[in-house]
Design an enzyme around this catalytic site. Structure first.
Site, mmCIF file in Angstrom:
data_model
loop_
_atom_site.group_PDB
_atom_site.id
_atom_site.type_symbol
_atom_site.label_atom_id
_atom_site.label_comp_id
_atom_site.label_asym_id
_atom_site.label_seq_id
_atom_site.Cartn_x
_atom_site.Cartn_y
_atom_site.Cartn_z
ATOM 1 N N TYR A 1 1.012 -0.673 0.062
ATOM 2 C CA TYR A 1 0.093 0.177 0.233
ATOM 3 C C TYR A 1 0.773 1.360 0.312
ATOM 4 O O TYR A 1 0.447 2.001 -0.620
ATOM 5 C CB TYR A 1 -0.871 0.013 1.096
ATOM 6 C CG TYR A 1 -2.050 0.963 1.641
ATOM 7 C CD1 TYR A 1 -3.158 1.111 0.840
ATOM 8 C CD2 TYR A 1 -1.403 2.240 2.216
ATOM 9 C CE1 TYR A 1 -3.845 2.073 0.312
ATOM 10 C CE2 TYR A 1 -2.520 3.491 2.105
ATOM 11 C CZ TYR A 1 -3.235 3.218 0.917
ATOM 12 O OH TYR A 1 -4.412 4.533 1.430
ATOM 13 N N PRO B 1 0.461 14.611 2.544
ATOM 14 C CA PRO B 1 -0.761 14.122 3.281
ATOM 15 C C PRO B 1 -0.765 12.500 2.957
ATOM 16 O O PRO B 1 -0.319 12.510 1.768
ATOM 17 C CB PRO B 1 -1.669 14.909 2.582
ATOM 18 C CG PRO B 1 -1.355 15.677 1.068
ATOM 19 C CD PRO B 1 0.428 15.771 1.798
ATOM 20 N N HIS C 1 -0.519 12.462 -7.899
ATOM 21 C CA HIS C 1 -0.468 11.866 -6.680
ATOM 22 C C HIS C 1 0.435 10.128 -6.758
ATOM 23 O O HIS C 1 -0.408 9.298 -5.821
ATOM 24 C CB HIS C 1 -2.477 10.501 -7.092
ATOM 25 C CG HIS C 1 -3.295 11.069 -5.351
ATOM 26 N ND1 HIS C 1 -3.306 11.850 -4.870
ATOM 27 C CD2 HIS C 1 -3.078 9.506 -4.794
ATOM 28 C CE1 HIS C 1 -4.211 11.231 -3.985
ATOM 29 N NE2 HIS C 1 -3.805 10.105 -3.824
ATOM 30 N N ASP D 1 5.249 17.508 -5.412
ATOM 31 C CA ASP D 1 5.226 16.465 -4.876
ATOM 32 C C ASP D 1 5.528 15.558 -5.944
ATOM 33 O O ASP D 1 5.435 15.665 -6.998
ATOM 34 C CB ASP D 1 4.593 15.719 -3.761
ATOM 35 C CG ASP D 1 2.906 15.473 -4.032
ATOM 36 O OD1 ASP D 1 2.755 15.146 -4.960
ATOM 37 O OD2 ASP D 1 2.481 15.178 -3.389
ATOM 38 N N GLY E 1 8.168 11.141 -6.199
ATOM 39 C CA GLY E 1 8.921 10.659 -6.779
ATOM 40 C C GLY E 1 10.251 11.087 -5.766
ATOM 41 O O GLY E 1 11.081 10.198 -6.086
ATOM 42 N N ILE E 2 10.247 12.221 -5.094
ATOM 43 C CA ILE E 2 11.090 12.299 -4.351
ATOM 44 C C ILE E 2 11.483 11.519 -2.864
ATOM 45 O O ILE E 2 10.995 11.237 -2.472
ATOM 46 C CB ILE E 2 11.400 14.258 -3.916
ATOM 47 C CG1 ILE E 2 10.712 15.379 -4.874
ATOM 48 C CG2 ILE E 2 12.183 14.513 -3.154
ATOM 49 C CD1 ILE E 2 9.911 16.256 -3.746
ATOM 50 N N ARG F 1 6.060 9.488 0.322
ATOM 51 C CA ARG F 1 6.906 8.168 1.079
ATOM 52 C C ARG F 1 7.827 7.658 1.744
ATOM 53 O O ARG F 1 8.237 7.280 3.033
ATOM 54 C CB ARG F 1 6.896 6.973 -0.405
ATOM 55 C CG ARG F 1 5.723 6.611 -0.890
ATOM 56 C CD ARG F 1 5.521 6.019 -2.147
ATOM 57 N NE ARG F 1 4.788 5.130 -2.779
ATOM 58 C CZ ARG F 1 4.277 6.210 -4.029
ATOM 59 N NH1 ARG F 1 5.009 7.447 -4.100
ATOM 60 N NH2 ARG F 1 3.127 5.335 -4.207
#
Length: 379
Positions: A26, A79, A277, A308, A310-311, A332
């Site tokens: 997830y 978030p 997203h 935001d 991929g960072i 993440r």
């Protein structure tokens, strides 16, 4: 900083060993074949920076002013929904770390801590991301609670107009709310620390939404309730009343083209987050860094531009700011910290990101974050 895990990659590796497979999937998964998920990071890493070694250099400062507030670094915690499913109390862990490091923490409507809990942890210094409710009454109640708790920046979503097709989540039974299958239960049995922490914390729930959820719903009916409660597609007709009602900063997340950006500016938003997203909605879309670069050139001086997706490192943060972002958010990477190290993991992840960014700025000879674009090698 714990020297055993000196990078986000090592935190992710440690997290995978501590989390049930469905929870790790997830956190890390994307939609369809996860093409855009991989593209997000790989194309950030195509960015190249030009160092200047023989100039006078007085040292590098990461301080960044955003919407009138000065933060200690040019990044915040994005978030993330269902954090408590991935690691118990991770929402609270990351909010506390953000406060200690003086960076913004953004709470999702479907996070596992309430508006009021995050407000207490951050002393009212947090952002709130609104999944737009289908009913105006619920929308207004959520706005009132966020404002009363001290929130001054509201983020509204444009990049989730429909439910995504995520094969890993389908296989794992991770709907809203999650359902436990025999396969998932076996995975949990192999992660006793996760189970123990969950028992101590209590089952993860949508705490912000809890007052509005009818009592006694079984899992199936709770899922149906949540699906009916939110209206995914953001339109001009929905943005206008939000702009009228919200007296703080209004930011739209998910802008990836100039047409939508100009509409957002005309509607009076204060900023926009270039986002897809996290590669969880459209596999055939662009990575985040490409539209950022285009929009930064087209909208210079017209709005505050954030990104935001991929960072994963301080190097990625530097490359993103150099490509035109005024500020960045990571979802993440901080979560890997919380899942890998529990209560200490938020601080670990943020220390890593700050140290890496500091090294890059010192290496290329950049004294201020806002000067990073002058080090971009155009390709």
């Amino acid at each position: 900083m714990d020297s055993r895990y000196p990078s986000i990659e090592w935190l992710a590796e440690r997290a995978k060993k501590r989390m049930p497979g469905f929870a790790y999937d997830y956190l890390t998964g994307g939609c369809f074949s996860e093409v855009n998920l991989a593209r997000n990071t790989s194309e950030i890493r195509d960015v190249q920076l030009q160092p200047h070694y023989l100039r006078d250099f007085k040292g590098a400062s990461q301080e960044t002013t955003l919407f009138g507030k000065t933060y200690d670094a040019p990044f915040g915690i994005a978030p993330v929904g269902l954090q408590g499913l991935m690691w118990p109390k991770s929402c609270e862990i990351l909010a506390k770390a953000a406060k200690q490091h003086n960076i913004p923490f953004c709470l999702s409507t479907v996070g596992t801590a309430s508006i009021e809990t995050i407000a207490e942890i951050t002393e009212g210094d947090f952002w709130f991301q609104l999944y737009h409710p289908a009913e105006d009454e619920l929308r207004d109640k959520l706005l009132e609670r966020a404002w009363a708790a001290g929130c001054k920046t509201l983020v509204i979503l444009a990049d989730t107009p429909t439910f995504a097709y995520r094969p890993k989540e389908i296989r794992n039974g991770l709907s809203i709310p999650p359902r436990m299958t025999a396969r998932n239960i076996m995975q949990m049995m192999g992660r006793p620390r996760w189970v123990w922490e969950q028992l101590l914390a209590g089952k993860p729930e949508f705490q912000t939404m809890k007052p509005y959820i009818p009592k006694g719903l079984n899992m199936k009916h709770l899922g149906l309730f949540m699906n009916k409660t939110f209206s995914g597609r953001l339109t001009e007709a929905k943005i206008k009343p939000l702009r009228d009602k919200w007296k703080g900063n209004l930011v739209i997340k998910g802008i990836v083209n100039e047409e939508d950006a100009n509409k957002a500016i005309a509607l009076g938003v204060d900023g926009m987050i270039v986002s897809n997203h996290g590669g969880r909605q459209l596999d055939s879309g662009e990575s985040t860094i490409k539209p950022l670069n285009k929009l930064a050139k087209a909208l210079k001086g017209k709005t505050t531009l954030l990104m935001d997706g991929g960072i994963r490192s301080g190097v990625d943060i530097a490359s993103t700011v150099a490509s035109g972002a005024d500020f960045t958010f990571l979802g993440r990477a901080p979560m890997f910290g919380a899942c890998a190290m529990g209560a200490k993991g938020g601080d670990q992840a943020l220390q890593i990101l700050k140290r890496q960014l500091q090294q890059v700025m010192e290496q290329v000879g950049c004294e201020r974050v806002e000067d990073l674009p002058s080090h971009l090698i155009e390709q």
